[in-house]
Motif scaffolding. Structure first.
Motif, mmCIF file in Angstrom:
data_model
loop_
_atom_site.group_PDB
_atom_site.id
_atom_site.type_symbol
_atom_site.label_atom_id
_atom_site.label_comp_id
_atom_site.label_asym_id
_atom_site.label_seq_id
_atom_site.Cartn_x
_atom_site.Cartn_y
_atom_site.Cartn_z
ATOM 1 N N TYR A 11 63.292 104.956 36.967
ATOM 2 C CA TYR A 11 62.151 105.820 36.645
ATOM 3 C C TYR A 11 61.262 105.162 35.583
ATOM 4 C CZ TYR A 11 59.857 110.052 34.763
ATOM 5 O OH TYR A 11 58.961 110.975 34.311
ATOM 6 N N GLY A 13 61.720 102.024 34.350
ATOM 7 C CA GLY A 13 61.544 100.609 34.674
ATOM 8 C C GLY A 13 60.414 100.354 35.659
ATOM 9 N N GLY A 48 72.510 91.027 38.945
ATOM 10 C CA GLY A 48 73.480 91.204 37.867
ATOM 11 C C GLY A 48 73.842 92.669 37.766
HETATM 12 N N1 LIG Z 1 64.592 109.430 31.356
HETATM 13 C C1 LIG Z 1 64.600 109.832 30.105
HETATM 14 O O1 LIG Z 1 64.110 110.944 29.772
HETATM 15 C C2 LIG Z 1 65.192 108.946 29.042
HETATM 16 C C3 LIG Z 1 65.043 109.343 27.710
HETATM 17 C C4 LIG Z 1 65.588 108.533 26.719
HETATM 18 C C5 LIG Z 1 66.264 107.376 27.055
HETATM 19 N N2 LIG Z 1 66.397 107.035 28.372
HETATM 20 C C6 LIG Z 1 67.129 105.789 28.681
HETATM 21 O O2 LIG Z 1 66.259 104.894 29.370
HETATM 22 C C7 LIG Z 1 67.018 104.075 30.261
HETATM 23 C C8 LIG Z 1 66.401 104.143 31.641
HETATM 24 O O3 LIG Z 1 66.352 105.495 32.061
HETATM 25 P P1 LIG Z 1 65.734 105.946 33.463
HETATM 26 O O4 LIG Z 1 65.450 107.391 33.327
HETATM 27 O O5 LIG Z 1 64.674 105.025 33.900
HETATM 28 O O6 LIG Z 1 67.019 105.774 34.409
HETATM 29 P P2 LIG Z 1 67.104 105.620 36.005
HETATM 30 O O7 LIG Z 1 65.893 106.118 36.695
HETATM 31 O O8 LIG Z 1 68.429 106.214 36.391
HETATM 32 O O9 LIG Z 1 67.148 104.051 36.234
HETATM 33 C C9 LIG Z 1 68.264 103.303 35.895
HETATM 34 C C10 LIG Z 1 68.003 101.866 36.237
HETATM 35 O O10 LIG Z 1 69.111 101.084 35.804
HETATM 36 C C11 LIG Z 1 69.653 100.377 36.907
HETATM 37 N N3 LIG Z 1 71.104 100.315 36.791
HETATM 38 C C12 LIG Z 1 71.963 101.368 36.782
HETATM 39 N N4 LIG Z 1 73.235 100.919 36.652
HETATM 40 C C13 LIG Z 1 73.152 99.568 36.610
HETATM 41 C C14 LIG Z 1 74.125 98.536 36.513
HETATM 42 N N5 LIG Z 1 75.423 98.822 36.433
HETATM 43 N N6 LIG Z 1 73.699 97.261 36.491
HETATM 44 C C15 LIG Z 1 72.361 96.956 36.575
HETATM 45 N N7 LIG Z 1 71.403 97.895 36.683
HETATM 46 C C16 LIG Z 1 71.802 99.175 36.698
HETATM 47 C C17 LIG Z 1 69.229 101.152 38.126
HETATM 48 O O11 LIG Z 1 69.229 100.280 39.230
HETATM 49 P P3 LIG Z 1 69.612 100.689 40.751
HETATM 50 O O12 LIG Z 1 68.320 100.653 41.505
HETATM 51 O O13 LIG Z 1 70.545 99.617 41.178
HETATM 52 O O14 LIG Z 1 70.261 102.047 40.698
HETATM 53 C C18 LIG Z 1 67.847 101.602 37.732
HETATM 54 O O15 LIG Z 1 66.927 100.546 37.885
HETATM 55 C C19 LIG Z 1 68.454 104.588 30.181
HETATM 56 O O16 LIG Z 1 69.161 103.797 29.297
HETATM 57 C C20 LIG Z 1 68.289 105.992 29.633
HETATM 58 O O17 LIG Z 1 69.430 106.440 28.947
HETATM 59 C C21 LIG Z 1 65.870 107.790 29.364
#
Ligand SMILES: NC(=O)c1ccc[n+]([C@@H]2O[C@H](COP(=O)([O-])OP(=O)(O)OC[C@H]3O[C@@H](n4cnc5c(N)ncnc54)[C@H](OP(=O)(O)O)[C@@H]3O)[C@@H](O)[C@H]2O)c1
Length: 436
Positions: A11, A13, A48
């Motif tokens: 989301y 990224g 990775g």
């Molecule tokens: N969303 C929020 O409101 C929020 C707020 C504060 C902090 N954050 C932090 O921001 C970061 C990103 O959040 P997001 O909402 O963008 O999460 P997301 O949409 O779930 O995206 C996660 C990303 O990480 C990749 N990933 C997951 N497991 C992996 C692994 N084992 N090895 C390599 N890549 C992996 C996923 O790739 P695949 O395509 O392979 O699944 C996807 O590209 C997280 O650390 C989250 O805790 C988010």
């Protein structure tokens, strides 16, 4: 810069990829699988898995000029520490940036009216209990010649995603908007595109060993977010408070605790020091009339340009609603074109010309909302020309608490909008009352 980005498909990224590319950087996406992802603004893709630190060896080659680590942690402190080691060690002694993504939940319940800054001590809730340790591990790299930076995003919204999308889904599924825990709970929030801008600023110019809060709005009442989520779901009802214990049965205890967390967090430092400028609509506005409720669009190509025009049209209709709900005569008249506008009311009264519309509005709008008002949702936009749009709106009567008034009929306003000097205005309007 050539930047390795973990979590590039996610989301946040996805938005970070676009903003890095737009700023002239080359994104090397680290993905779990090797299958190509067409349509992404990636320069290259490497494989990775962050649950297997050994798989990251070689991901940060000598050509990588910076790393943004967005993939979520595994929750196992040893594994996550080894991941930081694998991604940061190749940067030692280079002064190149390593940006780690944490989150404002490490601050715990901030309470009170004061907005908490980056200097506040961490007090993490259970779901992120491990994160301060990783933050410290990352920041320690500053002493090794790495420009180590921590970004703590607030609750991210926009592009129809993130945690607010859960509120929308729940409102739709339950038939009533929900919020969790106490009535006064507030969330700091940030638009995903504004946050992406902060990652660009951080990788380009944040100093070594610094922490930044990615916060657009410091403390948004979650009750208001829930009401807006209901709007997005087409559910007009007063928000309902769900006790944390009950929420835990749906979301699990750790996430339920996070949803019920009351925080007031400042994002001022990134604005003043990094020159970050969050400029997207606030979370309530985005839920009410933005990406969480898609509009049917005809007559224009798909893309960012059309999205921006539709967003501007929705803002105009939101102005109509705001002026009507608050009996703002001048605000209501401001939406009309000056030159020969025409408005036919729901009762069939035709008003021709700005002066006639103004006189009628001055007469009927003051006092019109005693006991009931209305919400306006854009349902369909037909671009007759790039600067002329036919817009179908749904108008629903609501009471003072925002609940639908079942005994009052809906309206179906139809607007012909014209864009002049970069501004959309109503050239012609007609409302039809729905009968039966
Ligand atoms: N969303 C929020 O409101 C929020 C707020 C504060 C902090 N954050 C932090 O921001 C970061 C990103 O959040 P997001 O909402 O963008 O999460 P997301 O949409 O779930 O995206 C996660 C990303 O990480 C990749 N990933 C997951 N497991 C992996 C692994 N084992 N090895 C390599 N890549 C992996 C996923 O790739 P695949 O395509 O392979 O699944 C996807 O590209 C997280 O650390 C989250 O805790 C988010």
């Amino acid at each position: 810069m050539k930047i390795l980005l973990t979590g590039a498909t996610g989301y946040i990224g996805s938005a970070v990829t676009e903003h890095l590319a737009a700023a002239g950087h080359q994104v090397v996406a680290l993905t779990r699988g090797a299958e190509p992802r067409p349509g992404r603004a990636w320069h290259a893709q490497v494989v990775g898995d962050t649950t297997d630190p050994a798989s990251l060896a070689g991901a940060v080659g000598p050509d990588i000029e910076g790393v943004i680590h967005l993939a979520p942690p595994s929750g196992d402190a040893d594994v996550d520490t080894a991941v930081v080691e694998a991604l940061a060690a190749p940067l030692r002694g280079t002064g190149r940036p390593f940006v780690y993504t944490s989150g404002v939940w490490v601050l715990g319940a901030t309470g009170g009216a004061r907005e908490v800054g980056e200097d506040a001590p961490t007090d993490p809730i259970g779901i992120v209990g491990y994160r301060p340790l990783i933050e410290r591990r990352v920041l320690a790299e500053a002493a090794e010649g790495v420009r180590a930076v921590v970004v703590r995003p607030a609750v991210v919204y926009g592009r129809g995603g993130g945690i607010p999308a859960i509120l929308v889904d729940r409102a739709r599924g339950q038939g009533v908007p929900e919020y969790y825990g106490e009535e006064g709970v507030r969330w700091p929030t940030v638009h995903v595109d504004d946050l992406a801008g902060l990652f660009v600023a951080a990788v380009e110019r944040a100093g070594a060993g610094t922490v930044w809060h990615g916060v657009g709005e410091p403390a948004v009442p979650v009750r208001e977010l829930a009401r807006a989520a209901g709007r997005a779901a087409g559910v007009l009802a007063a928000p309902h408070a769900v006790p944390v214990e009950q929420a835990a049965e749906v979301f699990g205890p750790l996430f339920a605790e996070a949803l019920a967390l009351d925080q007031s967090v400042s994002g001022a430092a990134a604005r003043t020091v990094l020159g970050w400028q969050p400029e997207r609509p606030g979370a309530v506005a985005e839920l009410t009339a933005g990406s969480y409720r898609p509009v049917e669009v005809f007559g224009a190509p798909e893309g960012a340009g059309t999205d921006a025009e539709v967003a501007a049209i929705r803002r105009l209709v939101a102005e109509v609603e705001h002026a009507q709900q608050n009996e703002l005569v001048d605000g209501f008249l401001a939406v009309f074109r000056r030159e020969d506008p025409v408005w036919t009311t729901g009762h069939g009264k035709r008003l021709s010309g700005f002066e006639e519309i103004a006189a009628f509005t001055r007469k009927v709008l003051p006092g019109a909302t005693a006991g009931s008002t209305a919400v306006y949702d854009v349902e369909r936009v037909l671009f007759l020309r790039p600067d002329v749009a036919a817009v179908n709106v749904r108008q629903q009567p609501v009471g003072p608490d925002g609940g639908r008034l079942a005994d009052r009929p809906e309206g179906r306003p139809f607007y012909v909008l014209v864009k002049e000097d970069g501004v959309w205005r109503v050239g012609a309007a007609q409302n039809t009352v729905v009968v039966g």
